[in-house]
Design a protein around this motif. Structure first.
Motif, PDB file in Angstrom:
ATOM      1  N   ALA A 168     -92.569 -56.301  26.701  1.00 52.09           N
ATOM      2  CA  ALA A 168     -93.631 -55.675  26.171  1.00 52.09           C
ATOM      3  C   ALA A 168     -93.817 -54.400  25.451  1.00 52.09           C
ATOM      4  CB  ALA A 168     -94.726 -55.029  27.981  1.00 52.09           C
ATOM      5  N   ARG A 169     -94.567 -53.497  25.160  1.00 55.45           N
ATOM      6  CA  ARG A 169     -94.472 -52.448  24.129  1.00 55.45           C
ATOM      7  C   ARG A 169     -94.032 -51.666  24.640  1.00 55.45           C
ATOM      8  NH1 ARG A 169    -100.831 -52.620  21.704  1.00 55.45           N
ATOM      9  NH2 ARG A 169    -100.321 -50.929  20.522  1.00 55.45           N
ATOM     10  N   GLY A 170     -92.807 -50.431  23.915  1.00 58.10           N
ATOM     11  CA  GLY A 170     -91.832 -49.914  24.520  1.00 58.10           C
ATOM     12  C   GLY A 170     -90.795 -50.048  25.324  1.00 58.10           C
ATOM     13  N   GLY A 171     -90.681 -51.985  25.198  1.00 58.22           N
ATOM     14  CA  GLY A 171     -89.509 -52.398  26.287  1.00 58.22           C
ATOM     15  C   GLY A 171     -89.504 -53.374  25.166  1.00 58.22           C
ATOM     16  N   ASP A 172     -88.359 -54.732  26.152  1.00 59.31           N
ATOM     17  CA  ASP A 172     -88.196 -56.062  25.490  1.00 59.31           C
ATOM     18  C   ASP A 172     -89.156 -56.654  24.826  1.00 59.31           C
ATOM     19  OD1 ASP A 172     -86.338 -55.267  27.364  1.00 59.31           O
ATOM     20  OD2 ASP A 172     -86.443 -56.933  28.567  1.00 59.31           O
ATOM     21  N   HIS A 173     -88.994 -57.323  23.932  1.00 62.71           N
ATOM     22  CA  HIS A 173     -89.871 -57.884  22.631  1.00 62.71           C
ATOM     23  C   HIS A 173     -88.966 -58.822  21.262  1.00 62.71           C
ATOM     24  CE1 HIS A 173     -89.049 -53.895  20.396  1.00 62.71           C
ATOM     25  NE2 HIS A 173     -88.833 -54.631  19.076  1.00 62.71           N
ATOM     26  N   VAL A 174     -90.448 -59.447  21.230  1.00 61.46           N
ATOM     27  CA  VAL A 174     -89.560 -60.360  20.172  1.00 61.46           C
ATOM     28  C   VAL A 174     -89.551 -59.737  18.702  1.00 61.46           C
ATOM     29  CG1 VAL A 174     -89.089 -62.581  18.507  1.00 61.46           C
ATOM     30  CG2 VAL A 174     -89.859 -62.088  21.327  1.00 61.46           C
ATOM     31  N   MET A 175     -88.649 -60.026  17.743  1.00 57.25           N
ATOM     32  CA  MET A 175     -89.100 -58.296  16.678  1.00 57.25           C
ATOM     33  C   MET A 175     -89.435 -59.812  15.492  1.00 57.25           C
ATOM     34  SD  MET A 175     -89.786 -55.552  16.039  1.00 57.25           S
ATOM     35  CE  MET A 175     -89.721 -54.549  14.395  1.00 57.25           C
ATOM     36  N   PHE A 176     -90.096 -59.623  15.024  1.00 55.78           N
ATOM     37  CA  PHE A 176     -90.502 -60.804  12.994  1.00 55.78           C
ATOM     38  C   PHE A 176     -90.455 -59.155  12.563  1.00 55.78           C
ATOM     39  CE2 PHE A 176     -93.976 -61.943  16.256  1.00 55.78           C
ATOM     40  CZ  PHE A 176     -93.181 -63.329  16.336  1.00 55.78           C
ATOM     41  N   MET A 177     -88.791 -59.374  11.319  1.00 55.08           N
ATOM     42  CA  MET A 177     -88.644 -58.563  10.191  1.00 55.08           C
ATOM     43  C   MET A 177     -88.495 -59.167   8.899  1.00 55.08           C
ATOM     44  SD  MET A 177     -85.055 -56.539  12.500  1.00 55.08           S
ATOM     45  CE  MET A 177     -84.491 -58.697  13.263  1.00 55.08           C
ATOM     46  N   GLY A 178     -89.041 -59.008   7.829  1.00 59.42           N
ATOM     47  CA  GLY A 178     -89.554 -59.431   6.700  1.00 59.42           C
ATOM     48  C   GLY A 178     -90.644 -60.452   6.463  1.00 59.42           C
ATOM     49  N   LEU A 179     -91.475 -59.525   7.263  1.00 60.76           N
ATOM     50  CA  LEU A 179     -93.050 -60.682   7.551  1.00 60.76           C
ATOM     51  C   LEU A 179     -93.299 -61.440   6.095  1.00 60.76           C
ATOM     52  CD1 LEU A 179     -95.251 -58.577   8.885  1.00 60.76           C
ATOM     53  CD2 LEU A 179     -93.892 -60.766  10.315  1.00 60.76           C
ATOM     54  N   SER A 180     -93.604 -62.828   6.189  1.00 60.76           N
ATOM     55  CA  SER A 180     -93.679 -63.945   4.843  1.00 60.76           C
ATOM     56  C   SER A 180     -95.247 -63.742   4.905  1.00 60.76           C
ATOM     57  CB  SER A 180     -93.179 -65.147   5.091  1.00 60.76           C
ATOM     58  OG  SER A 180     -93.979 -65.393   6.691  1.00 60.76           O
ATOM     59  N   ARG A 181     -96.281 -63.170   6.027  1.00 63.82           N
ATOM     60  CA  ARG A 181     -96.780 -62.980   5.572  1.00 63.82           C
ATOM     61  C   ARG A 181     -97.828 -61.713   6.283  1.00 63.82           C
ATOM     62  NH1 ARG A 181     -97.126 -67.772   8.768  1.00 63.82           N
ATOM     63  NH2 ARG A 181     -97.893 -67.852  10.335  1.00 63.82           N
ATOM     64  N   PRO A 182     -99.207 -61.564   5.881  1.00 65.67           N
ATOM     65  CA  PRO A 182     -99.895 -60.660   7.104  1.00 65.67           C
ATOM     66  C   PRO A 182     -99.894 -61.348   8.336  1.00 65.67           C
ATOM     67  CG  PRO A 182    -100.895 -60.137   4.423  1.00 65.67           C
ATOM     68  CD  PRO A 182     -99.618 -61.476   4.688  1.00 65.67           C
ATOM     69  N   GLU A 187     -85.595 -61.542  15.624  1.00 69.16           N
ATOM     70  CA  GLU A 187     -84.332 -60.570  16.942  1.00 69.16           C
ATOM     71  C   GLU A 187     -84.920 -60.601  18.356  1.00 69.16           C
ATOM     72  OE1 GLU A 187     -82.616 -57.976  14.958  1.00 69.16           O
ATOM     73  OE2 GLU A 187     -81.309 -59.403  13.752  1.00 69.16           O
ATOM     74  N   LEU A 188     -84.578 -60.603  19.493  1.00 67.64           N
ATOM     75  CA  LEU A 188     -84.761 -59.808  20.694  1.00 67.64           C
ATOM     76  C   LEU A 188     -84.450 -58.643  20.314  1.00 67.64           C
ATOM     77  CD1 LEU A 188     -83.678 -63.275  22.862  1.00 67.64           C
ATOM     78  CD2 LEU A 188     -85.797 -62.889  21.919  1.00 67.64           C
ATOM     79  N   HIS A 189     -85.884 -57.435  20.817  1.00 61.98           N
ATOM     80  CA  HIS A 189     -85.112 -56.527  21.127  1.00 61.98           C
ATOM     81  C   HIS A 189     -85.480 -55.785  21.959  1.00 61.98           C
ATOM     82  CE1 HIS A 189     -84.986 -54.809  16.316  1.00 61.98           C
ATOM     83  NE2 HIS A 189     -83.934 -56.465  16.617  1.00 61.98           N
ATOM     84  N   THR A 190     -85.453 -54.499  21.787  1.00 57.43           N
ATOM     85  CA  THR A 190     -85.712 -53.842  23.128  1.00 57.43           C
ATOM     86  C   THR A 190     -85.175 -52.231  22.556  1.00 57.43           C
ATOM     87  OG1 THR A 190     -85.060 -53.144  25.551  1.00 57.43           O
ATOM     88  CG2 THR A 190     -83.231 -52.605  24.229  1.00 57.43           C
ATOM     89  N   HIS A 191     -86.149 -51.195  23.712  1.00 55.79           N
ATOM     90  CA  HIS A 191     -86.112 -49.919  22.843  1.00 55.79           C
ATOM     91  C   HIS A 191     -84.972 -49.302  23.909  1.00 55.79           C
ATOM     92  CE1 HIS A 191     -89.846 -50.505  21.465  1.00 55.79           C
ATOM     93  NE2 HIS A 191     -89.571 -49.505  20.226  1.00 55.79           N
ATOM     94  N   LYS A 192     -84.450 -48.261  23.776  1.00 51.82           N
ATOM     95  CA  LYS A 192     -82.905 -47.405  24.324  1.00 51.82           C
ATOM     96  C   LYS A 192     -83.920 -46.456  24.400  1.00 51.82           C
ATOM     97  CE  LYS A 192     -78.352 -46.611  25.218  1.00 51.82           C
ATOM     98  NZ  LYS A 192     -76.265 -47.003  25.154  1.00 51.82           N
ATOM     99  N   ASP A 193     -83.677 -45.076  25.394  1.00 48.69           N
ATOM    100  CA  ASP A 193     -83.657 -43.673  25.156  1.00 48.69           C
ATOM    101  C   ASP A 193     -82.683 -43.419  25.174  1.00 48.69           C
ATOM    102  OD1 ASP A 193     -84.156 -41.851  25.431  1.00 48.69           O
ATOM    103  OD2 ASP A 193     -85.053 -41.661  27.840  1.00 48.69           O
TER     104      ASP A 193
END
Length: 156
Positions: free
Chosen positions: A99-113, A67-73
């Motif tokens: 960038a870290r602490g902002g918008d990013h591509v989030m991987f959830m349920g990693l299939s491998r390390p 998913e496309l994610h961001t951080h909200k204060d």
């Protein structure tokens, strides 16, 4: 005959949309630990075209969900990570930093390390440019460049 060919060529050129030209630079991916179930990818997306575009989705076989994610204060020192359904605008002739602490591509349920030096293939989908496939190196050693909230366009 020549006029018809020339007129047809001009009509074809005028009918062809001026798509955004997307470049992805300085990309890297990471997870907090070898046993983490989630990870993220960060990058700079440049739009060298003459039309605004928007990153609307991402996909990868490294995770069950991407998913496309961001951080909200949320105030009082609390930051909340959230899915951004509308995606991220990438203005013509400008860029958008994930960038870290902002918008990013989030991987959830990693299939491998995610191990140092590995590569993660990610398909980014844009409204106008379509699919852009990027091979992103895993860099667990990279320091945060202080880009908290750096997911903003630099052209504003």
């Amino acid at each position: 005959m020549m006029k018809s060919v020339l007129a047809g060529a001009v009509a074809l050129i005028l009918a062809t949309p001026a798509f955004a030209d997307i470049e992805v630079v300085d990309a890297y991916a990471r997870a907090a630990s070898p046993t983490a179930k989630a990870g993220a990818a960060f990058m700079v997306i440049r739009n060298t075209g003459s039309e605004d575009d928007r990153l609307i989705a991402a996909a990868s076989d490294i995770a069950a969900r991407v998913e496309l994610h961001t951080h909200k204060d949320m105030g009082e020192g609390v930051m909340k990570m959230m899915h951004v359904e509308e995606g991220f605008a990438v203005p013509a002739g400008d860029m958008h930093a994930l960038a870290r602490g902002g918008d990013h591509v989030m991987f959830m349920g990693l299939s491998r390390p995610m191990a140092q030096g590995d590569t993660v293939t990610v398909t980014l989908t844009f409204e106008k440019a379509g699919e852009v496939v990027v091979d992103i190196p895993v860099d667990l050693e990279r320091e945060d460049m202080g880009g908290h909230g750096a997911g903003m366009s630099m052209g504003n």
